[in-house]
Motif scaffolding. Structure first.
Motif, PDB file in Angstrom:
ATOM      1  N   GLN A  97      -9.758  -1.530   0.776  1.00  0.00           N
ATOM      2  CA  GLN A  97     -10.069  -2.078   2.104  1.00  0.00           C
ATOM      3  C   GLN A  97     -10.374  -3.574   2.114  1.00  0.00           C
ATOM      4  O   GLN A  97     -11.086  -4.052   2.987  1.00  0.00           O
ATOM      5  N   TRP A 100      -5.028  -0.041   0.852  1.00  0.00           N
ATOM      6  CA  TRP A 100      -5.064   0.492   2.216  1.00  0.00           C
ATOM      7  C   TRP A 100      -4.150   1.708   2.346  1.00  0.00           C
ATOM      8  O   TRP A 100      -3.107   1.775   1.688  1.00  0.00           O
ATOM      9  N   ILE A 128      -2.698   0.443   8.908  1.00  0.00           N
ATOM     10  CA  ILE A 128      -2.042   1.358   7.989  1.00  0.00           C
ATOM     11  C   ILE A 128      -0.746   1.805   8.673  1.00  0.00           C
ATOM     12  O   ILE A 128      -0.557   1.572   9.872  1.00  0.00           O
ATOM     13  N   ASP A 187       2.104   0.203   3.457  1.00  0.00           N
ATOM     14  CA  ASP A 187       0.659  -0.015   3.373  1.00  0.00           C
ATOM     15  C   ASP A 187       0.377  -1.103   2.341  1.00  0.00           C
ATOM     16  O   ASP A 187       0.943  -1.097   1.242  1.00  0.00           O
TER      17      ASP A 187
END
Length: 305
Positions: free
Chosen positions: A92, A83, A56, A79
């Motif tokens: 994720q 995420w 991240i 990002d």
């Protein structure tokens, strides 16, 4: 393992500019960092940062970002969908080909920023992001250059480096996650050595703890969709190294057991555009002192060439 410390870059004066861009149907969060004293009408050489497997913004990259800003560059982090501060579902998940497409959109977004010299952009990728940089570099001969450190160049080699019992468990969970309807099955992204997770070697857990201490007030969602691991053996960016036509600096760690540095394959490609530096380190050492200054010096020399 050498005692690690997060590099102190608190003296760097910079300005942050938040923005968003849309990629793969998701609204992605981005942050552009520029020197504090840069004029609004100034066009700065720029660097696009591509983080690794569970990355991240600012997690283990902020010391590099701050150092590049101190050297006079505009630097953008972002990002990936699903995420950090970006939107997108499921959360994720990792697909390297999708991530490369997102990074391509991020590059276009960076080029459009008012304080960025669009013809002076360098790609920077670490770990899994290093593989994405190889892919992007082959698609963008107009770029000034590219830097990859501890790059994941051969997913098959990384897969085979995983202990057999853990690999079997990962594969079973990944397959189940792929075929079952409903919510994703998650596994830990990082784990203590010997515990179950996608990364437990080379002091991965220690690296996360140090990085989170530096990210005051920001937590880390330490999980990844299990089906993500199924993509790994098929993602082999080293096969595209031969097509890189821009200057590239590659820093490989000889003691890397997370993303083993395939130096034999890199040498076999023999691309004259790729400068290779090998360091005596594991996968996470370059992010921290005492090794960080050496790695940074190589990168700044390349950027100033």
């Amino acid at each position: 393992m050498t005692s690690r410390r997060y590099p102190d870059t608190s003296h760097v004066r910079l300005r942050t500019i938040k923005s968003t861009f849309t990629a793969e149907g998701a609204l992605c969060a981005a942050t552009l960092y520029v020197p504090q004293d840069a004029r609004p009408d100034q066009e700065l050489p720029a660097i696009l940062m591509l983080g690794g497997w569970g990355s991240i913004q600012r997690a283990m990259t902020s010391s590099f970002t701050h150092s590049f800003v101190e050297a006079g560059f505009a630097v953008m982090e972002f990002d990936y969908p699903g995420w950090g501060d970006s939107g997108g579902f499921p959360r994720q998940g990792i697909n390297p080909w999708r991530r490369t497409r997102v990074a391509d959109t991020a590059l276009a977004h960076l080029k459009s920023q008012p304080m960025v010299a669009a013809h002076q952009i360098t790609l920077w990728g670490t770990s899994f992001g290093g593989g994405h940089v190889v892919d992007l570099a082959t698609q963008h001969p107009e770029l000034k250059g590219a830097i990859i450190q501890v790059p994941m160049l051969d997913g098959l080699a990384a897969t085979l480096a995983t202990p057999p019992a853990r690999l079997l468990k990962m594969t079973c969970l990944g397959t189940l996650d792929q075929i079952k309807p409903g919510a994703s099955i998650y596994v830990p992204t990082l784990a203590r050595e010997g515990e179950f997770g996608t990364m437990d070697r080379d002091g991965a857990w220690n690296a996360m703890e140090i990085a989170l201490d530096a990210l005051t007030g920001r937590g880390y969602d330490n999980r990844v969709a299990a089906k993500s691991v199924l993509t790994m053996p098929f993602y082999r960016p080293w096969l595209r190294l031969k097509d890189v036509k821009i200057p590239m600096l590659m820093i490989g760690a000889t003691g890397d057991t997370v993303a083993p540095f395939v130096s034999d394959k890199v040498r076999r490609v023999g691309n004259p555009h790729v400068q290779v530096i090998e360091i005596d380190a594991n996968h996470f050492d370059p992010y921290f002192d005492p090794l960080f200054p050496e790695v940074l010096a190589h990168q700044l020399k390349f950027l100033r060439r």
